[in-house]
Design a protein around this motif. Structure first.
Motif, PDB file in Angstrom:
ATOM      1  N   LEU A   1      14.104   9.888  -3.022  1.00  0.00           N
ATOM      2  CA  LEU A   1      13.594   9.603  -4.360  1.00  0.00           C
ATOM      3  C   LEU A   1      12.076   9.757  -4.317  1.00  0.00           C
ATOM      4  N   PRO A   2      11.437   9.856  -5.469  1.00  0.00           N
ATOM      5  CA  PRO A   2       9.968   9.953  -5.450  1.00  0.00           C
ATOM      6  C   PRO A   2       9.345   8.692  -4.870  1.00  0.00           C
ATOM      7  N   VAL A   3       8.300   8.865  -4.078  1.00  0.00           N
ATOM      8  CA  VAL A   3       7.622   7.724  -3.477  1.00  0.00           C
ATOM      9  C   VAL A   3       6.111   7.886  -3.592  1.00  0.00           C
ATOM     10  N   ARG A   4       5.426   6.758  -3.492  1.00  0.00           N
ATOM     11  CA  ARG A   4       3.973   6.746  -3.359  1.00  0.00           C
ATOM     12  C   ARG A   4       3.635   5.811  -2.208  1.00  0.00           C
ATOM     13  N   THR A   5       2.879   6.295  -1.259  1.00  0.00           N
ATOM     14  CA  THR A   5       2.448   5.421  -0.171  1.00  0.00           C
ATOM     15  C   THR A   5       1.195   4.677  -0.608  1.00  0.00           C
ATOM     16  N   VAL A   6       1.100   3.430  -0.202  1.00  0.00           N
ATOM     17  CA  VAL A   6      -0.007   2.563  -0.587  1.00  0.00           C
ATOM     18  C   VAL A   6      -0.521   1.852   0.661  1.00  0.00           C
ATOM     19  N   ILE A   7      -1.695   2.240   1.118  1.00  0.00           N
ATOM     20  CA  ILE A   7      -2.293   1.587   2.278  1.00  0.00           C
ATOM     21  C   ILE A   7      -2.645   0.145   1.915  1.00  0.00           C
ATOM     22  N   HIS A   8      -2.259  -0.777   2.775  1.00  0.00           N
ATOM     23  CA  HIS A   8      -2.413  -2.215   2.503  1.00  0.00           C
ATOM     24  C   HIS A   8      -1.704  -2.602   1.210  1.00  0.00           C
ATOM     25  N   GLY A   9      -0.588  -1.942   0.960  1.00  0.00           N
ATOM     26  CA  GLY A   9       0.146  -2.176  -0.281  1.00  0.00           C
ATOM     27  C   GLY A   9       0.653  -3.588  -0.434  1.00  0.00           C
ATOM     28  N   ASP A  10       0.899  -4.269   0.711  1.00  0.00           N
ATOM     29  CA  ASP A  10       1.407  -5.635   0.624  1.00  0.00           C
ATOM     30  C   ASP A  10       0.353  -6.616   0.133  1.00  0.00           C
ATOM     31  N   ALA A  11      -0.894  -6.172   0.029  1.00  0.00           N
ATOM     32  CA  ALA A  11      -1.959  -7.004  -0.545  1.00  0.00           C
ATOM     33  C   ALA A  11      -2.337  -6.524  -1.944  1.00  0.00           C
ATOM     34  N   ILE A  12      -1.607  -5.525  -2.464  1.00  0.00           N
ATOM     35  CA  ILE A  12      -1.917  -4.937  -3.764  1.00  0.00           C
ATOM     36  C   ILE A  12      -0.748  -5.056  -4.740  1.00  0.00           C
ATOM     37  N   SER A  13       0.432  -4.689  -4.278  1.00  0.00           N
ATOM     38  CA  SER A  13       1.615  -4.622  -5.136  1.00  0.00           C
ATOM     39  C   SER A  13       2.534  -5.820  -4.902  1.00  0.00           C
ATOM     40  N   PRO A  14       2.910  -6.547  -5.955  1.00  0.00           N
ATOM     41  CA  PRO A  14       3.859  -7.652  -5.783  1.00  0.00           C
ATOM     42  C   PRO A  14       5.207  -7.195  -5.219  1.00  0.00           C
ATOM     43  N   SER A  15       5.641  -6.007  -5.604  1.00  0.00           N
ATOM     44  CA  SER A  15       6.926  -5.500  -5.110  1.00  0.00           C
ATOM     45  C   SER A  15       6.885  -5.260  -3.610  1.00  0.00           C
ATOM     46  N   ILE A  16       5.773  -4.678  -3.124  1.00  0.00           N
ATOM     47  CA  ILE A  16       5.635  -4.446  -1.688  1.00  0.00           C
ATOM     48  C   ILE A  16       5.456  -5.774  -0.959  1.00  0.00           C
ATOM     49  N   ALA A  17       4.658  -6.673  -1.533  1.00  0.00           N
ATOM     50  CA  ALA A  17       4.453  -7.980  -0.913  1.00  0.00           C
ATOM     51  C   ALA A  17       5.780  -8.729  -0.776  1.00  0.00           C
ATOM     52  N   ALA A  18       6.614  -8.654  -1.804  1.00  0.00           N
ATOM     53  CA  ALA A  18       7.920  -9.312  -1.741  1.00  0.00           C
ATOM     54  C   ALA A  18       8.771  -8.693  -0.634  1.00  0.00           C
ATOM     55  N   ALA A  19       8.741  -7.368  -0.533  1.00  0.00           N
ATOM     56  CA  ALA A  19       9.493  -6.701   0.529  1.00  0.00           C
ATOM     57  C   ALA A  19       8.971  -7.111   1.905  1.00  0.00           C
ATOM     58  N   SER A  20       7.658  -7.279   2.017  1.00  0.00           N
ATOM     59  CA  SER A  20       7.084  -7.668   3.308  1.00  0.00           C
ATOM     60  C   SER A  20       7.568  -9.046   3.728  1.00  0.00           C
ATOM     61  N   VAL A  21       7.687  -9.964   2.777  1.00  0.00           N
ATOM     62  CA  VAL A  21       8.179 -11.308   3.080  1.00  0.00           C
ATOM     63  C   VAL A  21       9.643 -11.250   3.512  1.00  0.00           C
TER      64      VAL A  21
ATOM     65  N   CYS B   1      10.795   0.106  -6.901  1.00  0.00           N
ATOM     66  CA  CYS B   1      10.929  -0.890  -5.838  1.00  0.00           C
ATOM     67  C   CYS B   1       9.735  -0.816  -4.887  1.00  0.00           C
ATOM     68  N   GLY B   2       9.466  -1.923  -4.232  1.00  0.00           N
ATOM     69  CA  GLY B   2       8.490  -1.963  -3.159  1.00  0.00           C
ATOM     70  C   GLY B   2       9.207  -1.955  -1.825  1.00  0.00           C
ATOM     71  N   VAL B   3       8.594  -1.332  -0.824  1.00  0.00           N
ATOM     72  CA  VAL B   3       9.236  -1.213   0.493  1.00  0.00           C
ATOM     73  C   VAL B   3       8.207  -1.536   1.570  1.00  0.00           C
ATOM     74  N   ASP B   4       8.613  -2.360   2.527  1.00  0.00           N
ATOM     75  CA  ASP B   4       7.736  -2.675   3.655  1.00  0.00           C
ATOM     76  C   ASP B   4       8.594  -2.959   4.876  1.00  0.00           C
ATOM     77  N   GLU B   5       7.941  -3.034   6.028  1.00  0.00           N
ATOM     78  CA  GLU B   5       8.663  -3.239   7.282  1.00  0.00           C
ATOM     79  C   GLU B   5       8.074  -4.422   8.046  1.00  0.00           C
ATOM     80  N   ALA B   6       8.807  -4.859   9.041  1.00  0.00           N
ATOM     81  CA  ALA B   6       8.328  -5.867   9.985  1.00  0.00           C
ATOM     82  C   ALA B   6       8.857  -5.503  11.365  1.00  0.00           C
ATOM     83  N   GLY B   7       7.998  -5.646  12.351  1.00  0.00           N
ATOM     84  CA  GLY B   7       8.460  -5.423  13.714  1.00  0.00           C
ATOM     85  C   GLY B   7       8.180  -4.060  14.288  1.00  0.00           C
TER      86      GLY B   7
END
Length: 202
Positions: free
Chosen positions: A123-143, A19-25
């Protein structure tokens, strides 16, 4: 179009549900911080999907519906103003992210986290700087996170119309800070973010 390179790399390592994970606010002076987790099929194509900050409000709303329709599973969660005040914004953001992951109907076995902090996840995670511009899963979470929080701003604006929240979404604009000085803070304002009221600094 964003490619599922990170997701496919993890699938090749044996993970099944990435899964991709992102935040807002995180930055606004008021309201909860919202996080989303999204599990997309790795062959999924969503035209126009990108970092939510690069999209218009209308485009985010359209993508929200497409994402929720095409996702294997998604979850949106939040940490309250009270939790932000008690924990600090970083810890509250991580808490919201953990809640979003826990809320997935299809459990994830790996999470791609936007940013550079990924501690204390179950669970295992990987942090991705600017991930919302790289990973579709993170970008979807950001939206999902951004649209959800913007909708919350509609409610906050209706409750406290003198602060102009609908316009600035709670960020520390000149107008918002002037309203705070004039009317004082409300229960939805984050105490750590409005210290300028005490020291006269902006």
């Amino acid at each position: 179009m964003l490619e599922f390179n990170l997701e496919k790399e993890l699938v090749a390592l044996g993970y099944q549900n990435v899964c991709g994970v992102d935040e807002a606010g995180r930055g606004p002076l008021c309201g909860p911080v919202v996080a989303a987790a999204c599990l997309l099929p790795v062959d999924c194509q969503i035209e126009g999907l990108n970092d939510s900050k690069k999209l218009t409000e209308k485009k985010r709303e359209l993508l929200f519906d497409v994402i929720t329709e095409k996702a294997i599973s998604y979850s949106v969660a939040q940490a309250s103003v009270e939790e932000i005040n008690r924990l600090n914004i970083l810890e509250a953001t991580l808490l919201a992210m953990r809640r979003a992951i826990a809320g997935l109907d299809v459990p994830a076995d790996f999470a791609l986290i936007d940013g550079n902090v990924g501690r204390d996840f179950p669970l295992p995670v990987r942090t991705v700087i600017h991930g919302d511009a790289i990973s579709p899963s993170i970008a979807a979470a950001s939206v999902l996170a951004k649209v959800t929080r913007d909708r919350m701003c509609i409610d906050m604006d209706a409750e406290y119309p003198e602060y102009g929240i609908l316009k600035h979404k709670g960020y520390g604009t000149k107008a918002h800070m002037e309203a705070l000085r004039k009317y004082g803070p409300t229960p939805i304002h984050r105490t750590q973010f409005i210290r300028f009221l005490n020291d006269g600094q902006s």
